[in-house]
Write an enzyme that holds these catalytic residues in place. Structure first.
Site, short mmCIF file in Angstrom:
data_model
loop_
_atom_site.label_atom_id
_atom_site.label_comp_id
_atom_site.label_asym_id
_atom_site.label_seq_id
_atom_site.Cartn_x
_atom_site.Cartn_y
_atom_site.Cartn_z
N GLN A 103 0.84 -1.20 0.00
CA GLN A 103 0.00 0.00 0.00
C GLN A 103 0.87 1.25 0.00
OE1 GLN A 103 -3.42 -0.57 3.06
NE2 GLN A 103 -1.87 -2.07 3.57
N ASN A 104 2.18 1.05 0.14
CA ASN A 104 3.08 2.21 0.28
C ASN A 104 3.39 2.81 -1.08
OD1 ASN A 104 3.01 1.44 2.90
ND2 ASN A 104 5.05 0.55 2.93
N VAL A 105 3.55 4.11 -1.08
CA VAL A 105 3.86 4.82 -2.33
C VAL A 105 5.32 5.28 -2.32
CG1 VAL A 105 1.46 5.59 -2.67
CG2 VAL A 105 3.02 7.05 -1.37
N ASP A 106 6.10 4.80 -1.32
CA ASP A 106 7.44 5.35 -1.12
C ASP A 106 8.53 4.70 -1.97
OD1 ASP A 106 7.99 2.90 0.24
OD2 ASP A 106 7.54 3.77 2.20
N HIS A 121 -1.36 1.48 -4.32
CA HIS A 121 -1.75 2.89 -4.22
C HIS A 121 -0.86 3.80 -5.05
CE1 HIS A 121 -3.87 1.92 -0.11
NE2 HIS A 121 -4.54 1.49 -1.17
N CYS A 129 -0.82 13.64 -15.45
CA CYS A 129 -1.63 14.80 -15.77
C CYS A 129 -2.96 14.70 -15.02
CB CYS A 129 -1.85 14.85 -17.28
SG CYS A 129 -3.05 16.11 -17.75
N CYS A 152 -1.33 19.22 -22.39
CA CYS A 152 -2.60 19.97 -22.31
C CYS A 152 -2.54 21.16 -21.36
CB CYS A 152 -3.74 19.04 -21.93
SG CYS A 152 -3.73 18.59 -20.20
N GLY A 189 2.71 -4.54 8.99
CA GLY A 189 2.76 -3.09 9.18
C GLY A 189 1.60 -2.33 8.58
N ALA A 233 8.60 -4.89 12.31
CA ALA A 233 8.79 -5.74 11.13
C ALA A 233 10.27 -6.05 10.88
CB ALA A 233 8.18 -5.04 9.90
P1 OAD Z 1 -1.33 3.08 8.91
O1 OAD Z 1 -0.61 4.35 9.26
O2 OAD Z 1 -2.81 3.07 8.99
O3 OAD Z 1 -0.86 1.90 9.86
C1 OAD Z 1 0.48 1.64 10.11
C2 OAD Z 1 0.57 0.35 10.91
O4 OAD Z 1 1.94 0.04 11.06
C3 OAD Z 1 -0.05 0.43 12.30
O5 OAD Z 1 -0.91 -0.70 12.49
C4 OAD Z 1 1.17 0.34 13.23
O6 OAD Z 1 0.88 -0.36 14.43
C5 OAD Z 1 2.14 -0.45 12.37
N1 OAD Z 1 3.57 -0.25 12.68
C6 OAD Z 1 4.18 0.83 13.20
N2 OAD Z 1 5.50 0.62 13.31
C7 OAD Z 1 5.74 -0.62 12.83
C8 OAD Z 1 6.91 -1.43 12.67
N3 OAD Z 1 8.12 -0.98 13.02
N4 OAD Z 1 6.77 -2.66 12.13
C9 OAD Z 1 5.55 -3.13 11.77
N5 OAD Z 1 4.43 -2.42 11.89
C10 OAD Z 1 4.51 -1.19 12.42
O7 OAD Z 1 -0.80 2.65 7.48
P2 OAD Z 1 -1.46 1.70 6.39
O8 OAD Z 1 -2.14 0.55 7.02
O9 OAD Z 1 -0.41 1.43 5.39
O10 OAD Z 1 -3.89 4.97 1.52
O11 OAD Z 1 -2.53 2.65 5.77
C11 OAD Z 1 -3.27 2.18 4.71
C12 OAD Z 1 -3.60 3.28 3.76
O12 OAD Z 1 -4.24 4.32 4.49
C13 OAD Z 1 -2.43 3.99 3.13
O13 OAD Z 1 -1.89 3.31 2.02
C14 OAD Z 1 -3.07 5.25 2.68
C15 OAD Z 1 -3.94 5.58 3.88
O14 OAD Z 1 -5.17 6.08 3.59
C16 OAD Z 1 -3.95 5.86 0.52
O15 OAD Z 1 -3.28 6.89 0.51
C17 OAD Z 1 -4.89 5.50 -0.57
#
Ligand code: OAD
Length: 249
Positions: A103-106, A121, A129, A152, A189, A233
């Site tokens: 899900q990461n964009v990094d 994502h 554009c 454009c 994560g 992780a």
């Molecule tokens: P979140 O910020 O919601 O959740 C991050 C998770 O990582 C949490 O459950 C933390 O407990 C866990 N965490 C923190 N440190 C960690 C570590 N060292 N090792 C393992 N886990 C750890 O991020 P996402 O679940 O990725 O979407 O969020 C999902 C989506 O929500 C993103 O892709 C973004 C956002 O809306 C879009 O932009 C479309």
């Protein structure tokens, strides 16, 4: 430190041919990239990501949203892959059919060396554009913020999925296939609150996979997963890969 995960997991991973991994912002936390649900720091602390990462916000104030993404790009450019990203590279080398859905964009998985990546994502490092959706880079010397589309003249926006937008169909199909057809599925994560990514572990379970979660905090998935490993992780994945393939490079 001795492994704090069951030997059954080590044996299952060593024997597995089909493994799918879903990662979220938590895997990049140890690289210094803030997660989504952490409070933002510094300059941007008074904004919520949800209020900036959407098309209406960009149309209302394109420079504000562009500057936020520039700030995030600089944070990411200054960061590097961590032990968790690198352990997944070693895992991919050992598993015949391995898919990494993120899900990461990094872009840190690709920088670490992972190959078969499904970027659910999008990528913050690409632009497209706003009107035509065509991926393109800013023209050299364009001082506009945001830069303008060479064809454009509309503003360029990051090639990421914003709140309220659908995931690209090709990407979603790849994620669904890899989740429905695997033996082991790791959810690493992610807070497991944003759909459709949050539904992928359940698809894996319905397909007969064992689901393993790695997260320092309990999530919605914790009660459903076959195994929940509590912790960061980087440390857990490194130990797991080392225990499974002591010769893994
Ligand atoms: P979140 O910020 O919601 O959740 C991050 C998770 O990582 C949490 O459950 C933390 O407990 C866990 N965490 C923190 N440190 C960690 C570590 N060292 N090792 C393992 N886990 C750890 O991020 P996402 O679940 O990725 O979407 O969020 C999902 C989506 O929500 C993103 O892709 C973004 C956002 O809306 C879009 O932009 C479309």
């Amino acid at each position: 430190m001795s492994a704090d995960f069951p030997q059954e997991l080590v044996h299952a991973l060593r024997a597995a041919r089909l493994v799918t991994v879903l990662t979220g912002a938590g895997i990049s936390a140890e690289s210094g990239v803030p997660t989504f649900r952490d409070p933002q720091s510094g300059l941007w602390s008074r904004f919520r990501p949800e209020d900036l990462a959407n098309e209406a916000a960009f149309r209302r104030d394109p420079k504000l949203v562009w500057d936020w993404y520039e700030w995030r790009r600089r944070t990411i450019a200054a960061a590097g892959p961590n032990a968790g990203h690198l352990a997944l590279v070693r895992m991919e080398r050992k598993i015949p059919d391995f898919t990494l859905i993120t899900q990461n964009v990094d872009g840190l998985h690709a920088r670490a060396g992972s190959k078969n990546i499904v970027e659910l994502h999008g990528s913050i490092m690409r632009n497209k554009c706003l009107e035509e959706g065509v991926v393109m880079s800013p023209v050299d010397g364009d001082e506009e913020r945001p830069p303008l589309c060479a064809s454009c003249g509309a503003p360029l926006r990051p090639d990421v999925v914003w709140f309220g937008e659908a995931l690209p169909e090709r990407v979603m199909t790849a994620a669904v296939d890899a989740s429905s057809n695997c033996e082991l599925f790791f959810s690493i994560g992610t807070s497991s609150v944003v759909n459709p990514a949050a539904q992928l572990p359940e698809l894996a379970m319905h397909g007969g996979a064992q689901v393993i979660e790695i997260n320092p905090e309990p999530t919605r998935l914790s009660g459903l997963a076959n195994l929940s490993l509590r912790g960061a992780a980087g440390a857990i994945l490194s130990r797991l890969v080392m225990a499974t393939w002591p010769d893994a490079s």
